[in-house]
Motif scaffolding. Structure first.
Motif, short mmCIF file in Angstrom:
data_model
loop_
_atom_site.label_atom_id
_atom_site.label_comp_id
_atom_site.label_asym_id
_atom_site.label_seq_id
_atom_site.Cartn_x
_atom_site.Cartn_y
_atom_site.Cartn_z
N GLU A 127 78.95 29.36 37.44
CA GLU A 127 79.90 28.79 38.53
C GLU A 127 80.51 27.60 38.26
O GLU A 127 81.82 27.11 38.74
CB GLU A 127 79.17 28.55 39.84
N ASP A 170 84.68 26.60 38.13
CA ASP A 170 85.21 25.62 38.87
C ASP A 170 85.84 24.80 38.30
O ASP A 170 87.00 24.37 38.53
CB ASP A 170 84.12 24.94 39.74
N ARG A 215 82.38 35.75 42.26
CA ARG A 215 84.05 35.50 42.05
C ARG A 215 84.58 36.53 41.06
O ARG A 215 85.73 36.51 40.95
CB ARG A 215 83.94 34.20 41.25
N GLU A 269 78.42 31.90 46.66
CA GLU A 269 79.45 32.43 47.67
C GLU A 269 80.88 31.88 47.46
O GLU A 269 80.94 30.56 47.45
CB GLU A 269 79.02 32.09 49.10
N ARG A 270 81.66 32.64 47.33
CA ARG A 270 83.12 32.19 46.99
C ARG A 270 83.89 32.42 48.10
O ARG A 270 84.04 33.10 49.03
CB ARG A 270 83.87 32.99 45.85
N PRO A 271 84.75 31.21 48.51
CA PRO A 271 85.70 31.48 49.56
C PRO A 271 86.61 32.48 49.32
O PRO A 271 87.22 32.45 48.36
CB PRO A 271 86.20 29.91 49.83
N ARG A 281 86.13 21.20 49.95
CA ARG A 281 85.45 22.00 50.86
C ARG A 281 83.95 22.36 50.31
O ARG A 281 83.95 22.53 48.95
CB ARG A 281 85.97 23.60 51.14
N PHE A 282 83.15 22.43 50.96
CA PHE A 282 81.52 22.86 50.37
C PHE A 282 81.15 24.29 50.95
O PHE A 282 81.44 24.90 51.87
CB PHE A 282 80.76 22.06 51.07
N HIS A 283 80.62 25.00 50.18
CA HIS A 283 80.36 26.44 50.16
C HIS A 283 78.92 26.85 49.43
O HIS A 283 78.59 26.08 48.64
CB HIS A 283 81.31 27.61 49.75
N PRO A 284 78.15 27.53 50.09
CA PRO A 284 76.83 27.97 49.52
C PRO A 284 76.84 28.31 48.19
O PRO A 284 78.14 29.19 47.70
CB PRO A 284 76.42 29.10 50.49
#
Length: 107
Positions: free
Chosen positions: A29, A33, A4, A102-104, A96-99
């Protein structure tokens, strides 16, 4: 290193102080968040021209609750209160869920 971070200087600092240890990356992380939630709520509230007290009245809670959920280190975000705040601001909550790591992409 967490993905990020955008600037090379910040990437260097994060790499030096956070490193690649999974528990440190996860902690970083999580903190990011929590900060993001508080910043978004604060921005929506101020753009709506509402004080914490005015928003609290619309939500049916105390101003201290609104202040607390806007703080970067607050860990007690419940989906219920986030939905109530969002509705009072004419918004909805989207999850939303992300690995991990990994940032969307920003919309």
């Amino acid at each position: 290193m967490p993905s990020r971070t955008k600037s090379k200087g910040l990437q260097s600092l994060v790499g030096e102080f956070i490193g690649t240890a999974p528990e440190r990356v996860a902690s970083f992380e999580k903190a990011c968040d929590e900060l993001e939630i508080g910043v978004k709520l604060n921005r929506m509230r101020t753009e709506a021209g509402l004080s914490t007290r005015a928003l609290a009245q619309k939500v049916g809670t105390q101003a201290s609750v609104i202040s607390r959920i806007e703080q970067a280190d607050y860990e007690g975000h419940s989906l219920s209160i986030l939905r109530r705040v969002a509705a009072a601001l004419g918004q909805r909550v989207e999850i939303r869920f992300h690995p991990i790591g990994e940032r969307p992409a920003k919309p």
